[in-house]
Write an enzyme that holds these catalytic residues in place. Structure first.
Site, short mmCIF file in Angstrom:
data_model
loop_
_atom_site.label_atom_id
_atom_site.label_comp_id
_atom_site.label_asym_id
_atom_site.label_seq_id
_atom_site.Cartn_x
_atom_site.Cartn_y
_atom_site.Cartn_z
N HIS A 276 0.85 -1.19 0.00
CA HIS A 276 0.00 0.00 0.00
C HIS A 276 0.88 1.23 0.00
O HIS A 276 1.92 1.24 0.63
CB HIS A 276 -0.93 0.02 1.22
CG HIS A 276 -2.08 0.92 1.04
ND1 HIS A 276 -2.00 2.26 1.29
CD2 HIS A 276 -3.32 0.69 0.56
CE1 HIS A 276 -3.16 2.81 0.99
NE2 HIS A 276 -3.98 1.88 0.54
N ASP A 333 -8.07 -5.19 0.17
CA ASP A 333 -8.70 -6.06 -0.81
C ASP A 333 -8.19 -7.49 -0.82
O ASP A 333 -8.60 -8.28 -1.65
CB ASP A 333 -8.62 -5.42 -2.20
CG ASP A 333 -9.68 -4.34 -2.29
OD1 ASP A 333 -10.77 -4.57 -1.75
OD2 ASP A 333 -9.40 -3.28 -2.85
N1 ACO Z 1 4.27 -7.79 -4.80
C1 ACO Z 1 5.60 -7.79 -4.92
N2 ACO Z 1 6.38 -6.69 -4.79
C2 ACO Z 1 5.76 -5.54 -4.50
C3 ACO Z 1 4.37 -5.45 -4.35
C4 ACO Z 1 3.62 -6.63 -4.51
N3 ACO Z 1 2.28 -6.61 -4.37
N4 ACO Z 1 4.02 -4.17 -4.07
C5 ACO Z 1 5.16 -3.48 -4.05
N5 ACO Z 1 6.22 -4.30 -4.31
C6 ACO Z 1 7.64 -3.92 -4.29
C7 ACO Z 1 8.00 -3.12 -5.53
O1 ACO Z 1 8.46 -3.98 -6.56
C8 ACO Z 1 9.07 -2.22 -4.99
O2 ACO Z 1 10.25 -2.98 -4.85
P1 ACO Z 1 11.72 -2.27 -5.05
O3 ACO Z 1 11.80 -1.23 -3.97
O4 ACO Z 1 12.68 -3.40 -4.90
O5 ACO Z 1 11.69 -1.68 -6.44
C9 ACO Z 1 8.60 -1.89 -3.57
O6 ACO Z 1 7.81 -3.03 -3.19
C10 ACO Z 1 7.77 -0.62 -3.47
O7 ACO Z 1 6.70 -0.73 -4.40
P2 ACO Z 1 6.10 0.49 -5.23
O8 ACO Z 1 5.41 -0.07 -6.44
O9 ACO Z 1 7.15 1.52 -5.43
O10 ACO Z 1 5.04 1.06 -4.19
P3 ACO Z 1 3.85 2.00 -4.55
O11 ACO Z 1 3.53 2.73 -3.31
O12 ACO Z 1 4.14 2.79 -5.79
O13 ACO Z 1 2.66 0.99 -4.93
C11 ACO Z 1 0.84 -0.50 -4.73
C12 ACO Z 1 1.66 0.60 -4.04
C13 ACO Z 1 0.36 -0.01 -6.10
C14 ACO Z 1 -0.40 -0.79 -3.88
C15 ACO Z 1 1.69 -1.76 -4.89
O14 ACO Z 1 2.09 -2.24 -3.61
C16 ACO Z 1 1.00 -2.88 -5.66
O15 ACO Z 1 1.09 -2.92 -6.89
N6 ACO Z 1 0.28 -3.81 -4.97
C17 ACO Z 1 -0.47 -4.85 -5.64
C18 ACO Z 1 -1.79 -4.30 -6.17
C19 ACO Z 1 -2.78 -4.03 -5.07
O16 ACO Z 1 -3.03 -4.85 -4.18
N7 ACO Z 1 -3.42 -2.86 -5.15
C20 ACO Z 1 -4.47 -2.45 -4.19
C21 ACO Z 1 -3.99 -1.28 -3.38
S1 ACO Z 1 -5.11 -0.94 -2.10
C22 ACO Z 1 -6.38 -0.15 -2.87
O17 ACO Z 1 -6.25 0.50 -3.87
C23 ACO Z 1 -7.66 -0.28 -2.24
#
Ligand code: ACO
Length: 397
Positions: A276, A333
Site C-alpha cells: 500500500h 482487498d
Molecule cells: N508484490 C511484490 N512486490 C511488490 C508489491 C507486490 N504486491 N508491491 C510493491 N512491491 C515492491 C516493488 O516492486 C518495490 O520494490 P523495489 O523497492 O525493490 O523496487 C517496492 O515493493 C515498493 O513498491 P512500489 O510499487 O514503489 O510502491 P507504490 O507505493 O508505488 O505501490 C501498490 C503501491 C500499487 C499498492 C503496490 O504495492 C501494488 O502494486 N500492490 C499490488 C496491487 C494491489 O493490491 N493494489 C491495491 C492497493 S489498495 C487499494 O487500492 C484499495
C-alpha cells in the site's frame, strides 16, 4: 540521472515527485490516516467503531455532511435517497446497448457519465439532488449489468428495506419475486461498504478532485473516479486477488512458488492484495476484513478453500525478508473478494462493490474541493525531449 542545474535553468524550481509519493495537494478534514500506526478515521471517528456500529448511510451522511446524523436526519436522508431510486429509462436503453461481455465497471462509468445528459447540475457545486441521485442510482445501475450478464430481467428496487438489503434484492431476486435478504449477508455488505467509504487522496479520489477542479460537474467527476478505480493497482485489485488465489489453487496450492515469483522483478508478477502506498505496518481495514471473512464464512456455512490459501500466502509473505523489508502487508482487498464471493457476488462485480462503497467519499471530497474554492489542478513536468529542431518537409523525411 536528472541534471538538476540544467533543470533549474529550464523550469525554475519545481517539485519532482512522480506518483505524488510525497506531495500534499489539499487540506482536508474528511479522513485521517496514519500509515505508520495503521490508523484510519472518518471525520475523527475510528474505522473500527464505525464498521462495528454504524450503517453505511450513516457513514455516508457523516462523510458528506461532516457530522453523524441524528435518527431524524438519518431517516430523512434515507427517505430522500429512496425517493430517487427510479433511474431515467433512457439510461436503461444505454445500458442495454452494451455487449453482454462488457465489464460492469465500464458500464457503470459510462452510465454515471451519461447522467449529466439527463439531470441538470448546479454550476456552483452545490448539487444536493445530484448527490442523492448518485447514491440512489449507482447500486441500481450496477445490478443491471449483472442481470444482463446472466440473461435475467432487471428487478425494481424495494424501497421499504435498508440500502444494503435493497441492493441484494436487486441482485438476487428473480423479476417479480418477493425476496428477503439474509441478515448475515446484509450486515457483512454494510461493513464492507463502510470500510471502503473513503481513503483520503488515493488515485480515484484524486481523479475526482482533479476533474472537478476544472468545474466539471459531479457526474462527470465521479465517472472519471470509477475509471481510475478500475485499474488492477487500485480497486481492480480485489478481482485480481481472487483470480490469483484461484490460479494458485489450480496450480496445486504451492504458495512458495508464487512468493518467489513476486520477488522476481523479471516475472512481471505482483502479489495482488499486498502493499500500500501509505500503510507501512498494516492496513487497519485488512484486519477487520480478515475477521469478517472468518465470521461470514462460518455464519453462512461456506468452506472456501481459497481462504486457506490466502492465509498461507499471508503467513509466508509476512515471514519473508523481501516483504518485510519493503513493508508489504495485506491491504483492504486481500480478503474482501473472499467475503464477496461467499455473499454470492460474482468476481467481475467486486470492483463495482468497491465503487458503491467509495461513492460517499468521492462526493464528500468533490464537495470539499468546490467549497474550499480550490484552484484548477495542473501539475508541472520536467521536459526531457529535444530542445529545438528545424521542421523537415515530409518529402525529405
Ligand atoms: N508484490 C511484490 N512486490 C511488490 C508489491 C507486490 N504486491 N508491491 C510493491 N512491491 C515492491 C516493488 O516492486 C518495490 O520494490 P523495489 O523497492 O525493490 O523496487 C517496492 O515493493 C515498493 O513498491 P512500489 O510499487 O514503489 O510502491 P507504490 O507505493 O508505488 O505501490 C501498490 C503501491 C500499487 C499498492 C503496490 O504495492 C501494488 O502494486 N500492490 C499490488 C496491487 C494491489 O493490491 N493494489 C491495491 C492497493 S489498495 C487499494 O487500492 C484499495
Amino acid at each position: 540521472a536528472i541534471d538538476i542545474a540544467k533543470l533549474r535553468d529550464l523550469t525554475g524550481y519545481i517539485t519532482f515527485d512522480p506518483g505524488f509519493k510525497n506531495t500534499g495537494v489539499t487540506k482536508s478534514s474528511i479522513t485521517y490516516l496514519d500509515g505508520e500506526d495503521g490508523i484510519l478515521r472518518y471525520r475523527g471517528y475510528s474505522i473500527e467503531e464505525l464498521a462495528d456500529k454504524a450503517s453505511f448511510l450513516e457513514v455516508a451522511y457523516l462523510l458528506i455532511h461532516e457530522e453523524l446524523p441524528t435518527q431524524d436526519q438519518l431517516d430523512a436522508f434515507s427517505a430522500d435517497i429512496q425517493s430517487y431510486t427510479q433511474v431515467n429509462q433512457d439510461l436503461l436503453k444505454i445500458s442495454d446497448g452494451f455487449p453482454v461481455s462488457s465489464h460492469p465497471m465500464c458500464t457503470i462509468a459510462a452510465l454515471v457519465g451519461a447522467m449529466s445528459a439527463f439531470y441538470s447540475t448546479d454550476e456552483a457545486g452545490d448539487d444536493e439532488k445530484s448527490v442523492l441521485r448518485l447514491l440512489a442510482q449507482l447500486p441500481v445501475m450496477a445490478t443491471w449489468s449483472y442481470k444482463k450478464s446472466i440473461g435475467e430481467g432487471i428487478v425494481q428496487p424495494d424501497t421499504t428495506v435498508d440500502y444494503c438489503s435493497t441492493f441484494l434484492q436487486m441482485m438476487f431476486a428473480k423479476p417479480g419475486e418477493i425476496y428477503t435478504a439474509d441478515a448475515v449477508v446484509s450486515k457483512a455488505l454494510n461493513k464492507l461498504l463502510i470500510l471502503h467509504a473513503d481513503h483520503e487522496q488515493n488515485c480515484s479520489t484524486s481523479t475526482v478532485r482533479l476533474v472537478g477542479s476544472s468545474h466539471a460537474n459531479l457526474f462527470a467527476s465521479i465517472s472519471a473516479g470509477i475509471n481510475a478505480l478500475w485499474g488492477p493497482l487500485h480497486g481492480g485489485a480485489n478481482q485480481e486477488v481472487i483470480e490469483m488465489l484461484e490460479a494458485i489453487k489450480a496450480d496445486g496450492g504451492d504458495t512458495d512458488k508464487y512468493i518467489a515469483m513476486a520477488k522476481d522483478k523479471n516475472s512481471g508478477f505482483r502479489l495482488m492484495g499486498f502493499g500500500h502506498r501509505v500503510y507501512k505496518n498494516f492496513d487497519p481495514r485488512a484486519k477487520i476484513i480478515k475477521k469478517a471473512a472468518d465470521d461470514v464464512l462460518k455464519a453462512l456455512g461456506v468452506n472456501d478453500p481459497v481462504l486457506a490459501i490466502a492465509a498461507r500466502l499471508e503467513a509466508a509473505a509476512l515471514s519473508d525478508e523481501y516483504f518485510v523489508a519493503r513493508k508489504l502487508y495485506p491491504n483492504v482487498d486481500f480478503y474482501s473478494g473472499i467475503i464477496y464471493r461467499a455473499l454470492g457476488i460474482p468476481t467481475n462485480m467486486f470492483t463495482v462493490m468497491f465503487a458503491i462503497g467509495r461513492l460517499p467519499g468521492w462526493i464528500a471530497q468533490w464537495k470539499e474541493m468546490r467549497t474550499n474554492k480550490e484552484p484548477i489542478g495542473r501539475p508541472r513536468q520536467i521536459y526531457t525531449g529535444a530542445t529545438s529542431r528545424a521542421f523537415v518537409e515530409i518529402a525529405q523525411r
